[in-house]
Design an enzyme around this catalytic site. Structure first.
Site, PDB file in Angstrom:
ATOM      1  N   GLU A 198      28.346  33.710  52.442  1.00 11.99           N
ATOM      2  CA  GLU A 198      28.138  32.936  51.214  1.00 11.99           C
ATOM      3  C   GLU A 198      28.503  31.460  51.413  1.00 11.99           C
ATOM      4  O   GLU A 198      29.609  31.149  51.840  1.00 11.99           O
ATOM      5  CB  GLU A 198      29.001  33.559  50.108  1.00 11.99           C
ATOM      6  CG  GLU A 198      28.801  32.970  48.724  1.00 11.99           C
ATOM      7  CD  GLU A 198      29.591  33.733  47.654  1.00 11.99           C
ATOM      8  OE1 GLU A 198      30.046  34.860  47.923  1.00 11.99           O
ATOM      9  OE2 GLU A 198      29.758  33.193  46.554  1.00 11.99           O
ATOM     10  N   LYS A 205      34.715  41.209  49.570  1.00 11.24           N
ATOM     11  CA  LYS A 205      34.340  39.867  50.033  1.00 11.24           C
ATOM     12  C   LYS A 205      35.624  39.150  50.364  1.00 11.24           C
ATOM     13  O   LYS A 205      36.569  39.188  49.583  1.00 11.24           O
ATOM     14  CB  LYS A 205      33.562  39.155  48.914  1.00 11.24           C
ATOM     15  CG  LYS A 205      33.692  37.637  48.846  1.00 11.24           C
ATOM     16  CD  LYS A 205      32.727  37.039  47.831  1.00 11.24           C
ATOM     17  CE  LYS A 205      33.275  35.773  47.196  1.00 11.24           C
ATOM     18  NZ  LYS A 205      32.362  35.222  46.163  1.00 11.24           N
ATOM     19  N   LYS A 240      37.474  35.464  51.580  1.00  9.35           N
ATOM     20  CA  LYS A 240      37.327  34.029  51.726  1.00  9.35           C
ATOM     21  C   LYS A 240      37.643  33.670  53.175  1.00  9.35           C
ATOM     22  O   LYS A 240      38.558  34.243  53.781  1.00  9.35           O
ATOM     23  CB  LYS A 240      38.299  33.308  50.780  1.00  9.35           C
ATOM     24  CG  LYS A 240      37.996  33.533  49.307  1.00  9.35           C
ATOM     25  CD  LYS A 240      36.718  32.831  48.886  1.00  9.35           C
ATOM     26  CE  LYS A 240      36.454  33.013  47.399  1.00  9.35           C
ATOM     27  NZ  LYS A 240      35.255  32.268  46.956  1.00  9.35           N
ATOM     28  N   ASP A 282      32.902  34.425  52.272  1.00 12.41           N
ATOM     29  CA  ASP A 282      32.572  33.262  51.434  1.00 12.41           C
ATOM     30  C   ASP A 282      33.396  32.075  51.920  1.00 12.41           C
ATOM     31  O   ASP A 282      34.623  32.102  51.865  1.00 12.41           O
ATOM     32  CB  ASP A 282      32.888  33.575  49.964  1.00 12.41           C
ATOM     33  CG  ASP A 282      32.457  32.455  49.024  1.00 12.41           C
ATOM     34  OD1 ASP A 282      31.939  31.415  49.497  1.00 12.41           O
ATOM     35  OD2 ASP A 282      32.626  32.616  47.792  1.00 12.41           O
ATOM     36  N   LYS A 326      25.795  32.735  38.813  1.00  8.24           N
ATOM     37  CA  LYS A 326      26.923  32.595  37.891  1.00  8.24           C
ATOM     38  C   LYS A 326      26.397  31.793  36.711  1.00  8.24           C
ATOM     39  O   LYS A 326      25.931  30.667  36.911  1.00  8.24           O
ATOM     40  CB  LYS A 326      28.061  31.783  38.529  1.00  8.24           C
ATOM     41  CG  LYS A 326      28.720  32.424  39.735  1.00  8.24           C
ATOM     42  CD  LYS A 326      29.757  31.476  40.334  1.00  8.24           C
ATOM     43  CE  LYS A 326      30.413  32.102  41.547  1.00  8.24           C
ATOM     44  NZ  LYS A 326      31.297  31.143  42.258  1.00  8.24           N
ATOM     45  N   GLY A 375      31.567  35.440  40.240  1.00  2.00           N
ATOM     46  CA  GLY A 375      32.636  35.381  39.243  1.00  2.00           C
ATOM     47  C   GLY A 375      33.412  34.096  39.379  1.00  2.00           C
ATOM     48  O   GLY A 375      33.339  33.418  40.412  1.00  2.00           O
ATOM     49  N   ASP A 422      25.586  29.942  46.752  1.00  5.52           N
ATOM     50  CA  ASP A 422      26.346  29.923  45.491  1.00  5.52           C
ATOM     51  C   ASP A 422      26.302  28.483  44.986  1.00  5.52           C
ATOM     52  O   ASP A 422      25.393  28.107  44.226  1.00  5.52           O
ATOM     53  CB  ASP A 422      27.775  30.431  45.768  1.00  5.52           C
ATOM     54  CG  ASP A 422      28.748  30.291  44.606  1.00  5.52           C
ATOM     55  OD1 ASP A 422      28.369  29.778  43.553  1.00  5.52           O
ATOM     56  OD2 ASP A 422      29.933  30.687  44.745  1.00  5.52           O
ATOM     57  N   SER A 456      36.645  40.068  45.259  1.00  4.19           N
ATOM     58  CA  SER A 456      36.730  38.858  46.063  1.00  4.19           C
ATOM     59  C   SER A 456      38.185  38.643  46.450  1.00  4.19           C
ATOM     60  O   SER A 456      39.045  38.492  45.585  1.00  4.19           O
ATOM     61  CB  SER A 456      36.197  37.671  45.243  1.00  4.19           C
ATOM     62  OG  SER A 456      36.400  36.460  45.927  1.00  4.19           O
TER      63      SER A 456
HETATM   64  O1  OSB Z   1      33.048  30.973  45.357  1.00  4.07           O
HETATM   65  O2  OSB Z   1      32.632  32.783  44.375  1.00  4.07           O
HETATM   66  C1  OSB Z   1      33.342  31.790  44.499  1.00  4.07           C
HETATM   67  C2  OSB Z   1      36.354  32.001  42.126  1.00  4.07           C
HETATM   68  C3  OSB Z   1      36.401  30.706  41.675  1.00  4.07           C
HETATM   69  C4  OSB Z   1      35.490  29.787  42.164  1.00  4.07           C
HETATM   70  C5  OSB Z   1      34.539  30.159  43.105  1.00  4.07           C
HETATM   71  C6  OSB Z   1      34.483  31.460  43.560  1.00  4.07           C
HETATM   72  C7  OSB Z   1      35.424  32.397  43.088  1.00  4.07           C
HETATM   73  C8  OSB Z   1      35.518  33.767  43.558  1.00  4.07           C
HETATM   74  C9  OSB Z   1      36.202  34.778  42.655  1.00  4.07           C
HETATM   75  O3  OSB Z   1      35.144  34.127  44.652  1.00  4.07           O
HETATM   76  C10 OSB Z   1      35.230  35.719  42.063  1.00  4.07           C
HETATM   77  C11 OSB Z   1      35.837  36.577  40.975  1.00  4.07           C
HETATM   78  O4  OSB Z   1      36.360  37.642  41.288  1.00  4.07           O
HETATM   79  O5  OSB Z   1      35.760  36.196  39.789  1.00  4.07           O
HETATM   80 MG    MG Z   2      31.228  31.647  46.251  1.00  5.62          MG
END
Ligand code: OSB
Ligand code: MG
Length: 371
Positions: free
Chosen positions: A213, A161, A163, A188, A262, A290, A238, A135
């Site tokens: 996402e 992925k 952001k 995302d 998660k 994650g 999510d 991510s």
């Molecule tokens: O939206 O998936 C998410 C991290 C913190 C809070 C929300 C998200 C995330 C990540 C990181 O996208 C995922 C990771 O590599 O742990």
């Molecule tokens: Mg997410």
């Protein structure tokens, strides 16, 4: 099993690089590590809260309060033959899912260790490695985003992925697709858009994204059900999936085609597995999200992701993608096929390095029974 001690640690670990999302920038991860002791064994879990109620309404302070005043006292000093018996002690607690998930994780690690089996086996995992992705946070410039993605591809990640956020969306995807026409790419938004942004969201359909996402409201299912039929890109939810009931409603309404699981968000492994099993029955793929966990939470994530319907690559990256030095030994590392090996040792299968944990501990609380 009788739980005679619970330890809480507020930890603060510096990320190797700032992690920016539509919610803000993080330089550190502050989580709560939970340790439960019984019959000479210890189990560990990670509460994936943040200091502020941004991704979730839970915070470090609310989780600490709920752990200290309700969850830990509910399990201390009782004879609890199974994890299910332990969870029943605080089943009356509503919400506070990240706090509850941290306790379920610690208990599951403890019971698996006491039986001498891996957490993967304990949870019903069927695979010895799980597909891993990375991510990527928002980057200051597009050239920097390309360099960062290039670095992760060189590190072996086969799924990227990124952001996105309003004004930092289409151009990023266009630039990445130009540079890397065939990589597995997904976006995302962490709830940054509304149905007013439908024109831009539709344009993303031209870039062969594996999924989009959580584009809309963090607690929304209905608007996503309006959006999904107008897109060819599958929506993955999510933030808005807290329970099996939410997942069932989202799928029945056509609000998404994929679900991110998660354990922290849904309140633990038990609810995660219920959602996983339901999606499997419905032929809906899931993947493991994650929360920038340390090795303690990561070990639990990998064990859960070894269940059979976690078919899409997870946000399960190598320890060094997040932290210079993880608090577990050995650190987690993906293999040459962008897969994360599932540890076979007891529990999460890695050793918690107390010396390193001590260095990142900001506050510590010990709760004990008298006997
Ligand atoms: O939206 O998936 C998410 C991290 C913190 C809070 C929300 C998200 C995330 C990540 C990181 O996208 C995922 C990771 O590599 O742990
Ligand atoms: Mg997410």
């Amino acid at each position: 099993m009788r739980i005679n001690r619970v330890e809480l640690r507020h930890t603060k670990m510096e990320l190797v690089s700032p992690f920016e999302t539509s919610l803000g920038v993080e330089l550190f991860e502050e989580h709560i590590m939970v340790r439960v002791d019984g019959e000479g064994f210890s189990g560990w879990g990670e509460v994936v809260v943040e200091p502020t109620p941004s991704y979730s309404y839970e915070t470090l302070t609310t989780a600490w309060h709920v752990l200290k005043d309700f969850l830990a006292p509910a399990i201390l000093g009782k004879e609890l033959p199974t994890v299910k018996d332990a969870l029943a002690q605080f089943a009356w607690v509503r919400g506070h899912r990240m706090a509850r998930a941290g306790v379920e994780a610690a208990l599951s690690d403890l019971y698996a260790r006491s039986q001498g089996i891996s957490l993967s086996k304990f949870l019903g995992g069927t695979r010895d490695r799980v597909p891993a992705g990375v991510s990527v946070g928002l980057q200051p410039t597009i050239p920097q985003l390309i360099r960062t993605v290039e670095g992760y591809l060189k590190d072996g990640y086969k799924r990227i992925k990124i952001k996105i956020a309003p004004g930092r969306d289409l151009a990023l995807v266009q630039a990445l697709r130009k540079e890397f026409p065939s990589i597995d790419l997904q976006v995302d938004a962490n709830s940054a858009y509304t149905l007013n942004d439908i024109a831009m969201l539709k344009k993303l359909d031209d870039y062969n994204l594996q999924l989009n996402e959580q584009p809309l409201g963090y607690d929304d299912i209905y608007d996503h059900s309006i959006l999904q039929p107008q897109l060819t890109t599958p929506i993955c939810l999510d933030e808005s999936i807290y329970t099996l009931s939410d997942a069932a409603a989202a799928l029945a309404l056509g609000a998404c085609k994929i679900i991110n699981i998660k354990p922290g968000r849904v309140g633990g492994y038990t609810e995660s597995i219920r959602i996983h099993d339901y999606c499997m029955k419905m032929n809906v793929p899931v993947w493991h999200g994650g929360m920038d966990e340390s090795g303690i939470g990561r070990g639990g994530n990998i064990a859960l992701a070894s269940l059979p319907n976690f078919v899409m690559p997870g946000d399960i990256s190598s320890s060094k993608r997040y932290y210079k030095e993880d608090i577990v030994d050995p650190p987690f590392e993906i293999d040459a096929d962008s897969m994360m090996p599932v540890p076979t040792g007891p529990g999460i299968g890695v050793e918690v390095r107390m010396d390193r944990l001590e260095k990142v501990t900001v506050a510590k609380l010990e709760l004990k029974t008298n006997a």
